[in-house]
Motif scaffolding. Sequence first.
Motif, PDB file in Angstrom:
ATOM      1  N   LYS A   7       0.833  -1.197   0.000  1.00 29.62           N
ATOM      2  CA  LYS A   7       0.000   0.000   0.000  1.00 29.62           C
ATOM      3  C   LYS A   7       0.867   1.246   0.000  1.00 29.62           C
ATOM      4  O   LYS A   7       1.755   1.399   0.840  1.00 29.62           O
ATOM      5  CB  LYS A   7      -0.885  -0.016   1.234  1.00 29.62           C
ATOM      6  CG  LYS A   7      -2.010   0.999   1.199  1.00 29.62           C
ATOM      7  CD  LYS A   7      -2.848   0.847   2.450  1.00 29.62           C
ATOM      8  CE  LYS A   7      -4.085   1.724   2.396  1.00 29.62           C
ATOM      9  NZ  LYS A   7      -4.931   1.491   3.570  1.00 29.62           N
ATOM     10  N   CYS A   8       0.567   2.137  -0.925  1.00 27.72           N
ATOM     11  CA  CYS A   8       1.283   3.413  -0.982  1.00 27.72           C
ATOM     12  C   CYS A   8       0.713   4.331   0.104  1.00 27.72           C
ATOM     13  O   CYS A   8      -0.486   4.542   0.158  1.00 27.72           O
ATOM     14  CB  CYS A   8       1.114   4.038  -2.363  1.00 27.72           C
ATOM     15  SG  CYS A   8       1.711   5.726  -2.462  1.00 27.72           S
ATOM     16  N   PRO A   9       1.554   4.877   0.967  1.00 35.40           N
ATOM     17  CA  PRO A   9       1.043   5.701   2.061  1.00 35.40           C
ATOM     18  C   PRO A   9       0.487   7.043   1.575  1.00 35.40           C
ATOM     19  O   PRO A   9      -0.221   7.705   2.317  1.00 35.40           O
ATOM     20  CB  PRO A   9       2.269   5.907   2.955  1.00 35.40           C
ATOM     21  CG  PRO A   9       3.440   5.677   2.064  1.00 35.40           C
ATOM     22  CD  PRO A   9       3.009   4.703   1.011  1.00 35.40           C
ATOM     23  N   PHE A  10       0.781   7.430   0.355  1.00 30.75           N
ATOM     24  CA  PHE A  10       0.316   8.731  -0.150  1.00 30.75           C
ATOM     25  C   PHE A  10      -1.047   8.618  -0.824  1.00 30.75           C
ATOM     26  O   PHE A  10      -1.982   9.313  -0.461  1.00 30.75           O
ATOM     27  CB  PHE A  10       1.335   9.329  -1.111  1.00 30.75           C
ATOM     28  CG  PHE A  10       2.666   9.575  -0.445  1.00 30.75           C
ATOM     29  CD1 PHE A  10       2.801  10.586   0.501  1.00 30.75           C
ATOM     30  CD2 PHE A  10       3.762   8.785  -0.729  1.00 30.75           C
ATOM     31  CE1 PHE A  10       4.006  10.802   1.137  1.00 30.75           C
ATOM     32  CE2 PHE A  10       4.975   8.999  -0.101  1.00 30.75           C
ATOM     33  CZ  PHE A  10       5.096  10.013   0.836  1.00 30.75           C
ATOM     34  N   CYS A  11      -1.168   7.726  -1.799  1.00 34.13           N
ATOM     35  CA  CYS A  11      -2.446   7.613  -2.508  1.00 34.13           C
ATOM     36  C   CYS A  11      -3.330   6.519  -1.915  1.00 34.13           C
ATOM     37  O   CYS A  11      -4.472   6.365  -2.331  1.00 34.13           O
ATOM     38  CB  CYS A  11      -2.211   7.363  -3.993  1.00 34.13           C
ATOM     39  SG  CYS A  11      -1.465   5.752  -4.347  1.00 34.13           S
ATOM     40  N   LYS A  12      -2.803   5.773  -0.955  1.00 36.83           N
ATOM     41  CA  LYS A  12      -3.551   4.711  -0.251  1.00 36.83           C
ATOM     42  C   LYS A  12      -3.986   3.585  -1.188  1.00 36.83           C
ATOM     43  O   LYS A  12      -4.942   2.880  -0.906  1.00 36.83           O
ATOM     44  CB  LYS A  12      -4.798   5.267   0.461  1.00 36.83           C
ATOM     45  CG  LYS A  12      -4.578   6.547   1.256  1.00 36.83           C
ATOM     46  CD  LYS A  12      -3.885   6.270   2.565  1.00 36.83           C
ATOM     47  CE  LYS A  12      -3.763   7.553   3.382  1.00 36.83           C
ATOM     48  NZ  LYS A  12      -2.570   7.577   4.211  1.00 36.83           N
ATOM     49  N   GLU A  35       6.360   2.810  -1.722  1.00 33.75           N
ATOM     50  CA  GLU A  35       5.563   3.976  -2.094  1.00 33.75           C
ATOM     51  C   GLU A  35       5.774   4.271  -3.567  1.00 33.75           C
ATOM     52  O   GLU A  35       6.760   3.847  -4.166  1.00 33.75           O
ATOM     53  CB  GLU A  35       5.985   5.187  -1.252  1.00 33.75           C
ATOM     54  CG  GLU A  35       7.430   5.580  -1.474  1.00 33.75           C
ATOM     55  CD  GLU A  35       7.902   6.681  -0.535  1.00 33.75           C
ATOM     56  OE1 GLU A  35       7.472   6.707   0.624  1.00 33.75           O
ATOM     57  OE2 GLU A  35       8.718   7.504  -0.996  1.00 33.75           O
ATOM     58  N   HIS A  36       4.815   5.003  -4.162  1.00 37.51           N
ATOM     59  CA  HIS A  36       4.975   5.432  -5.553  1.00 37.51           C
ATOM     60  C   HIS A  36       5.921   6.626  -5.584  1.00 37.51           C
ATOM     61  O   HIS A  36       5.743   7.574  -4.828  1.00 37.51           O
ATOM     62  CB  HIS A  36       3.630   5.845  -6.150  1.00 37.51           C
ATOM     63  CG  HIS A  36       2.690   4.704  -6.339  1.00 37.51           C
ATOM     64  ND1 HIS A  36       1.475   4.638  -5.700  1.00 37.51           N
ATOM     65  CD2 HIS A  36       2.807   3.580  -7.082  1.00 37.51           C
ATOM     66  CE1 HIS A  36       0.870   3.514  -6.061  1.00 37.51           C
ATOM     67  NE2 HIS A  36       1.653   2.850  -6.888  1.00 37.51           N
ATOM     68  N   LYS A  37       6.832   6.581  -6.508  1.00 34.69           N
ATOM     69  CA  LYS A  37       7.755   7.692  -6.672  1.00 34.69           C
ATOM     70  C   LYS A  37       6.986   8.974  -6.976  1.00 34.69           C
ATOM     71  O   LYS A  37       7.250  10.041  -6.435  1.00 34.69           O
ATOM     72  CB  LYS A  37       8.694   7.371  -7.846  1.00 34.69           C
ATOM     73  CG  LYS A  37      10.129   7.714  -7.567  1.00 34.69           C
ATOM     74  CD  LYS A  37      10.982   7.220  -8.718  1.00 34.69           C
ATOM     75  CE  LYS A  37      12.301   7.963  -8.727  1.00 34.69           C
ATOM     76  NZ  LYS A  37      13.190   7.452  -9.779  1.00 34.69           N
ATOM     77  N   SER A  38       5.985   8.851  -7.886  1.00 35.66           N
ATOM     78  CA  SER A  38       5.226  10.039  -8.286  1.00 35.66           C
ATOM     79  C   SER A  38       4.405  10.597  -7.123  1.00 35.66           C
ATOM     80  O   SER A  38       4.248  11.812  -6.996  1.00 35.66           O
ATOM     81  CB  SER A  38       4.314   9.703  -9.463  1.00 35.66           C
ATOM     82  OG  SER A  38       3.484   8.621  -9.112  1.00 35.66           O
ATOM     83  N   CYS A  39       3.892   9.710  -6.295  1.00 39.02           N
ATOM     84  CA  CYS A  39       3.103  10.171  -5.144  1.00 39.02           C
ATOM     85  C   CYS A  39       3.992  10.939  -4.176  1.00 39.02           C
ATOM     86  O   CYS A  39       3.603  11.984  -3.652  1.00 39.02           O
ATOM     87  CB  CYS A  39       2.459   8.989  -4.428  1.00 39.02           C
ATOM     88  SG  CYS A  39       1.173   8.191  -5.379  1.00 39.02           S
ATOM     89  N   ARG A  40       5.168  10.423  -3.955  1.00 45.25           N
ATOM     90  CA  ARG A  40       6.122  11.115  -3.085  1.00 45.25           C
ATOM     91  C   ARG A  40       6.460  12.492  -3.655  1.00 45.25           C
ATOM     92  O   ARG A  40       6.542  13.482  -2.947  1.00 45.25           O
ATOM     93  CB  ARG A  40       7.381  10.248  -2.936  1.00 45.25           C
ATOM     94  CG  ARG A  40       8.628  10.970  -2.505  1.00 45.25           C
ATOM     95  CD  ARG A  40       8.668  11.292  -1.048  1.00 45.25           C
ATOM     96  NE  ARG A  40       8.809  10.100  -0.218  1.00 45.25           N
ATOM     97  CZ  ARG A  40       8.832  10.144   1.121  1.00 45.25           C
ATOM     98  NH1 ARG A  40       8.718  11.288   1.758  1.00 45.25           N
ATOM     99  NH2 ARG A  40       8.960   9.035   1.806  1.00 45.25           N
TER     100      ARG A  40
END
Length: 157
Positions: A114-119, A140-145
């Motif tokens: 699970k990506c902590p940014f976009c969930k 995590e997704h690089k783009s989300c970060r």
Amino acid sequence: MLSNETRRKMSESRKAFQERVGHIHRGPSYNGKWYKGRWIPEHPNASINGNIDEHRLMASKAITKPLPKGVIVHHVNGGLNGGKLVVCQDQAYHLLLHVRERAYRATGDPHKRKCPFCKQWDNPSNMREIIKSQRQATYEHKSCRHQYYLKRVHRNA
Ligand SMILES: [Zn+2]
Ligand SMILES: [Zn+2]
């Protein structure tokens, strides 16, 4: 005697409670409620007051010796009603089991993270691995970060 209806209600409220508090392993306040404690002071895994949790007792019987120091007994799927037990060599491995169970419950695939940014749950190969400690990693997704970073920059500008 308990009626079937009462029994069903009890198991339902138990499930609801378990979902709320998450996974319970030990702790005297839950003895007798979730895991029956047994008073076996001579058992090497008994706590200082002589109690041993039923699941730790079962696990030590299963490996036919006392549990080594530091191991954690994990219940597959929260393990109420005599679920399967897994003896974890340490907390890092134990946490991994929890991550895998959560992933499996959410997506049907224990490998998703699970990506902590976009969930969103995604394949780890689409994500960046963040090493938290020696054995633990999150993804995590690089783009989300990146988006998160940009937002912060704008807010502080
Ligand atoms: Zn566990
Ligand atoms: Zn994301």
